[in-house]
Enzyme design. Structure first.
Site, PDB file in Angstrom:
ATOM      1  N   GLY A  16       0.833  -1.197   0.000  1.00 55.15           N
ATOM      2  CA  GLY A  16       0.000   0.000   0.000  1.00 55.15           C
ATOM      3  C   GLY A  16       0.861   1.238   0.000  1.00 55.15           C
ATOM      4  N   GLY A  18       0.697   5.784   0.643  1.00 58.82           N
ATOM      5  CA  GLY A  18      -0.026   6.990   0.999  1.00 58.82           C
ATOM      6  C   GLY A  18       0.727   8.207   0.529  1.00 58.82           C
ATOM      7  N   ASP A 135      -6.953   9.422  11.091  1.00 59.27           N
ATOM      8  CA  ASP A 135      -7.075   8.896   9.724  1.00 59.27           C
ATOM      9  C   ASP A 135      -7.688   7.498   9.747  1.00 59.27           C
ATOM     10  OD1 ASP A 135      -6.953   8.871   6.980  1.00 59.27           O
ATOM     11  OD2 ASP A 135      -4.817   8.392   6.874  1.00 59.27           O
TER      12      ASP A 135
END
Length: 713
Positions: A16, A18, A135
């Protein structure tokens, strides 16, 4: 291949990414253990140093099963950059789970409860350490399969986290826009200057959006065109959400916003769980931070929900399955009240079957001591006949099937194909609900009919016992009349006593004549039983579900091909032709599933509901009839007991009269010697009467014991 002193990874093994970092799957150089390594990009180093160090500090303070563990902080590259070595969750994130076609309409109830339990536990640990995450979203909730095959969800990505107590505020903005509190959204996304400060409850808003997303498979706030294509309306929906609502959708461009207070019918959660969530979500999806719950209340309410046990109940009058969420220490009386709210059957009218037998429940008993139920083995509730079975509430799957466009666009086609497969899954779930409903309708009907057959037999035995008792009383009446008439010749006795006894016997005769018509309802019940067995046999050999599952398997294979092609920049001619054929096959398979559902499943289900309604009317009619018969027989028994008392009273009066007459007689003189033989004869008759009454009393006691054993009283 990048590495640290203890770990190495490949750039292709990305898990992943960000705004400030990427996460890779890495291995320990010595043991081969798999871990996740978070590598920060150049943008992350533009942040103030204390902000850069914040994530290291946060993770160092946390130690909880529902928080991703930090194993080490090491350095890589040149110049040396710090990387985080963390626990590797091989099953992806909650977002990846929700992106599977199977979960296109939300998680199953069991999995959803695990998500809620894990997120609440993880957040509780954060608040105990005075940390606000800032978040929270499905992509930051990782999934791990435990040793018993049960999911474990863990909070991760503490790049935006910071120390903050309940009474403190902050002004910096972080997060993912779909999950942002509207006040932060206005500043971070719309770039509107404002002087607002934010508290810890901004995490509650993100949790609320996440919980809704996990329950429904879609976001709660959806402007026309999507949240990222219509940001102004997105903010308007979240900021102006009326109290009590949990979602807002704009169906048309520039159209009105539809406010929603309940979870959708397509949601896979039961009505019992929905009701509890619908009491929590509006209070954490609250833009006004003064009105929003605090974490203490949030933890209390979610704990109250998670600590409840589930009792499965199938309502035969409604033809619907229910899950009753209740605390184990609550009484059965509270359980029946909750059932009444969900089914409309009043507590005093509720009767339950469990595994083929009538199940007696005491109102004062704790529900903990009730028999354990499951979805396959629930309590079956019977009660007063309703106007008609409601049946399963569902949305016609045909409305959820999207259309594939003729043009080739691998990205768009993948998205539409995913929705098609999700719709097929949903169709199979609705099918299973309808089939399960039919199964329990037949199972419950079978049990009731068998119970009624036994009741018919008991009523016939009761009538036989009462008739025997009545015939005995008739013989007693005949003997009593003869003796009474004989006594009347010798003594001045009021004949009203004998008349009262005769009236009671006549009343009993009239009552018995009311139930003299046939009690034989077994032929009707046997016919209904044969119908039920026939329907059960048809269900066992029905192949509709198997054919639909076969179609699902084929759609899954086609979807996997679409998933591979979506990453290709362009298709070759042959690949494009195969892609087009796959689209055609996907459409045909979806149509086949719908055809089976509409032309077979739904029609059989409607016929089953109609047959159930007719069968229940017959059953109710027989129940009413048997109830009347039982009432008549009970009345007869009471009258027979009353008659017996009257006969005994009459005999007592005769005996007393005889004794009084004998006592007033002087010593026998020649003048009175004439009466002695008559008095002696009367005494003999009275002794005979007493002997006869003893015999009658024995017979009465014998008959009474028979009737008591048959529960006539």
């Amino acid at each position: 291949m990048p590495s640290t002193p203890s770990y190495l990874w490949e750039l292709e093994d990305i898990l992943g990414q960000g705004a400030t970092a990427k996460v890779y799957k890495a291995r320990n150089k010595k043991s081969g253990e798999e871990v996740a390594v978070k590598v920060f990009n150049n943008a992350s180093y533009l942040r103030p140093f204390e902000v850069q160090m914040r994530e290291f500090e946060m993770l160092g303070k946390l130690n909880h099963i529902n928080i991703v563990k930090l194993f080490a902080v090491e350095e890589t590259g040149s110049p040396k950059q710090k990387v985080l070595i963390m626990e590797y969750c091989a099953s992806g994130s909650l977002l990846s789970v929700l992106e599977e076609p199977e979960n296109g309409f939300g998680l199953s109830e069991s999995e959803y409860l695990i998500v809620v339990q894990c997120v609440v536990a993880g957040m509780n640990h954060l608040r105990e350490n005075g940390i606000v995450h800032r978040d929270i979203k499905p992509g930051n909730i990782m999934r791990l399969i435990g040793k018993y095959g049960r999911s474990i969800y863990k909070l991760t990505d503490f790049g935006a986290a910071r120390q903050l107590q309940d009474d403190e505020t902050f002004v910096s903005v972080y997060g993912t826009e779909e999950y942002l509190h509207p006040h932060i959204y206005e500043r971070a996304v719309l770039k509107k200057p404002q002087q607002k400060v934010y508290g810890v409850t901004v995490d509650l808003w993100s949790i609320g959006v996440t919980f809704y997303h996990a329950a429904c498979g879609s976001l709660p706030f959806m402007p026309y065109g999507g949240p990222r294509n219509n940001k102004e309306i997105m903010h308007k929906i979240t900021a102006e959400k009326p109290p009590g609502t949990i979602a807002g959708v704009q169906q048309k461009e520039n159209g009105p916003i539809e406010w929603i207070c309940e979870l959708p019918v397509t949601c896979r959660l039961s009505e019992g769980l929905k009701a509890q969530l619908e009491a929590i979500l509006p209070n954490i999806l609250e833009a006004d931070q003064e009105k929003c719950w605090g974490f203490d209340q949030f933890f209390a309410e979610t704990k109250n929900m998670l600590e409840r046990m589930v009792i499965h109940v199938f309502s035969l009058p409604q033809a619907r399955m229910h899950k009753i969420y209740i605390h184990h220490y609550n009484s059965v009386a509270i359980f029946t009240e909750i059932v009444a709210k969900q089914t409309g059957v009043a507590p005093e009218r509720q009767t339950y079957f469990y595994e083929g037998h009538l199940y007696t429940i005491r109102p004062t008993l704790q529900v903990l001591h009730l028999s354990k139920t499951t979805e396959q083995y629930p309590f079956i509730l019977i009660g007063c006949e309703s106007e008609g079975p409601m049946g399963v509430t569902y949305k016609d799957p045909a409305f959820g099937f999207p259309r594939l466009l003729p043009s080739v666009d691998v990205s768009v086609d993948f998205s539409i194909a995913k929705n098609v497969v999700s719709a097929v899954y949903q169709t199979l779930r609705v099918t299973q609900l309808l089939l399960t409903c039919q199964e329990f309708l037949l199972r419950g009907s079978y049990w009731i009919i068998q119970n009624l057959k036994a009741e018919c037999h008991r009523i016939v035995e009761k009538k036989s016992a009462v008739m025997s008792h009545y015939n005995c009383m008739c013989n007693t009446e005949s003997r009593n009349t003869r003796l009474y008439n004989a006594a009347y010749k010798d003594f001045a006795i009021d004949k009203q006593d004998q008349g009262g006894c005769r009236k009671k016997l006549q009343l009993i005769r009239n009552t018995l004549s009311s139930c003299s018509h046939s009690l034989d309802k077994e032929s009707m019940l046997q016919f209904s039983l044969l119908e039920v067995k026939k329907d059960q046999d048809h269900m066992r050999v029905d192949t509709s579900m198997d054919r639909m599952k076969h179609c699902l398997q084929k759609t899954q294979l086609i979807f996997q091909q679409f998933k591979k092609r979506r990453h290709l920049s362009r298709l070759s001619y042959n690949e494009e032709q195969i892609h087009k054929l796959d689209k055609i096959n996907l459409v045909n398979l979806a149509k086949k599933v719908l055809t089976i559902f509409e032309e077979e499943i739904v029609q059989k289900y409607q016929a089953a509901l109609s047959g159930h309604s007719s069968r229940m009317r017959t059953i109710t009619e027989i129940q009413t009839h048997l109830g009347l018969m039982n009432g008549y027989l009970v009345a007869c028994v009471k009258d027979l007991h009353s008659y017996e008392e009257s006969v005994n009273n009459t005999v007592d009066k005769l005996a007393q009269r005889m004794q009084q007459t004998c006592l007033v007689q002087p010593n026998h003189s020649p003048a009175s010697s004439y009466h002695v033989p008559a008095e002696q004869a009367l005494t003999v008759r009275m002794h005979k009467l007493q002997d006869q009454m003893k015999s009658v009393s024995y017979e009465l006691e014998k008959n009474n014991s028979i009737i008591e054993r048959l529960n006539v009283s």
